[in-house]
Design an enzyme around this catalytic site. Structure first.
Site, PDB file in Angstrom:
ATOM      1  N   GLY A 174       0.817  -1.205   0.000  1.00 18.77           N
ATOM      2  CA  GLY A 174       0.000   0.000   0.000  1.00 18.77           C
ATOM      3  C   GLY A 174       0.852   1.255   0.000  1.00 18.77           C
ATOM      4  CB  ILE A 181      -2.897 -11.031  -0.621  1.00 15.31           C
ATOM      5  CG1 ILE A 181      -3.704  -9.762  -0.893  1.00 15.31           C
ATOM      6  CG2 ILE A 181      -3.018 -11.464   0.833  1.00 15.31           C
ATOM      7  CD1 ILE A 181      -5.205  -9.953  -0.717  1.00 15.31           C
ATOM      8  CE1 TYR A 229      -9.175   2.770   6.973  1.00 17.95           C
ATOM      9  CE2 TYR A 229      -9.864   5.076   6.919  1.00 17.95           C
ATOM     10  CZ  TYR A 229      -8.868   4.120   6.982  1.00 17.95           C
ATOM     11  OH  TYR A 229      -7.546   4.521   7.040  1.00 17.95           O
ATOM     12  CB  ILE A 244      -0.649   9.713   4.112  1.00 17.90           C
ATOM     13  CG1 ILE A 244      -0.944   9.431   5.586  1.00 17.90           C
ATOM     14  CG2 ILE A 244       0.833   9.597   3.817  1.00 17.90           C
ATOM     15  CD1 ILE A 244      -0.337  10.410   6.556  1.00 17.90           C
TER      16      ILE A 244
END
Length: 373
Positions: free
Chosen positions: A65, A89, A195, A225
């Site tokens: 990520g 994954i 979330y 971010i």
């Protein structure tokens, strides 16, 4: 899965006394919710402590990520390439795969994750696997599985093997009834996204495991971010990354939030520095286990004006996405991070002008930017 750390110690003592060569204790361990295979694995596991090793052994979940690859790079410079394992994954790009150890790790597969921790003698775990806000709303069952069930697996394994565990939280952990300007560390949290709910759950479960089982849990609430190294990934604050790519490629940017939507933001280098700082902090210096961190706060309009100093012809239009706008309107406008600054010396380096200059220094090879400079 139940906590088995204390059970593991008891099993080792029983095995030592019995002298049984089969590796399975002669006690009915299933009655306390632990399988013989789990106990046998734990009994043969040798935990590396900092007195036995110069550096921690690090595992990063969800490592492909926005933050994982950059974090791995920093940690490898500090602790050595082979002491930091990146996992996900998905198939990594060649440059990521050859830059240091990479392993497949599915956080929903408890057995596989536990084997990785045991076989690689992990002592620090950074848990970045999660579905972000807008993506999570589009697939709530998957977000619930990854963000909550996956967290439970990580917590149990971390407690069992005495890991230092970092789990990021977010501005999304707050809701429309939280104070927004500024938002303190401790206040009402009633988020309205899966979330956000999952992140509040992570904060509370981590603190519970700390007080109940002694888990060294550490958590930071990240603002939005901003990074030049990754493409926008479905988060509500990702407009602040997309604007740079669009300014360079097309000179046109469509923003899905209102121009006056103020949110706390941070450049990725500050985010990674804060993460390492809190992991390095002595446990006795931490007055809480979850901290706000902040650097700057701006609106899409303010960001666009700063970007237009480099690309004056940039055309900005606003096509509001009601789902993302509702999410943003429930989030903090400014973070109060005074506790982090007091307890472990947090200090940011990048404000808005420095952020924009740095982003274009990485992304900007276009003639329009060269002429503006």
């Amino acid at each position: 899965m139940p906590i088995v750390r204390s059970v593991g110690r008891a099993a080792r003592q029983l095995l030592q006394r019995s002298g049984c060569g089969c590796g399975i204790p002669a006690v009915p361990v299933r009655c306390i919710g632990v399988s013989p295979r789990q106990v046998a694995s734990d009994a043969s596991f040798h935990s590396v402590t900092f007195s036995e090793s110069d550096h921690p052994r690090v595992l990063i979940t969800g490592g492909l990520g926005q933050l994982g690859v950059g974090l791995a790079k920093l940690l490898r410079k500090r602790f050595g390439k082979n002491n930091v394992i990146l996992s996900d994954i998905r198939k990594p790009a060649d440059n990521v795969f050859y830059s240091g150890p990479f392993i497949f790790a599915d956080i929903l597969d408890y057995k596989n994750l536990r084997e990785i921790v045991v076989n690689n003698r992990i002592t620090w775990l950074f848990h970045y696997s999660a579905l972000l806000s807008a993506v999570g709303e589009a697939n709530v069952p998957l977000a619930r599985a990854v963000n909550i069930t996956g967290l439970h697996n990580v917590l149990d394994i971390a407690a069992e093997h005495n890991l230092r565990l970092f789990v990021p939280s977010t501005i999304g952990a707050f809701g429309p009834t939280s104070p927004r300007d500024p938002t303190p560390d401790l206040c009402i949290q009633r988020p309205r996204t899966i979330y956000g709910v999952s992140k509040v759950h992570a904060e509370l479960m981590g603190e519970y495991y700390h007080y109940r089982y002694g888990l060294d849990f550490r958590c930071l609430r990240y603002p939005g971010i901003i990074s030049a190294d990754s493409q926008p990934g479905g988060g509500t604050t990702d407009y602040a990354v997309q604007i740079f790519h669009d300014a360079i490629k097309t000179g046109q940017f469509k923003c899905y939030l209102r121009p006056d939507t103020r949110l706390p933001m941070m450049y990725i280098d500050d985010c990674l520095k804060a993460t390492l700082d809190v992991m390095d902090a002595p446990a006795e210096a931490l007055t809480m286990r979850t901290y706000n961190i902040s650097a700057m706060s701006f609106t899409p309009e303010e960001l666009a004006q700063e970007v237009q100093k480099y690309v004056p012809e940039l055309q900005v239009t606003y096509n509001v996405d009601q789902v993302r706008q509702a999410i943003a309107d429930s989030w903090p406008m400014n973070f109060d991070d005074s506790n982090a600054r007091r307890d472990w010396g947090w200090k940011h380096d990048y404000d808005l002008p420095e952020l924009v200059t740095t982003m274009f220094s990485y992304l900007g090879s276009d003639s329009r930017i060269a002429q503006a400079n």
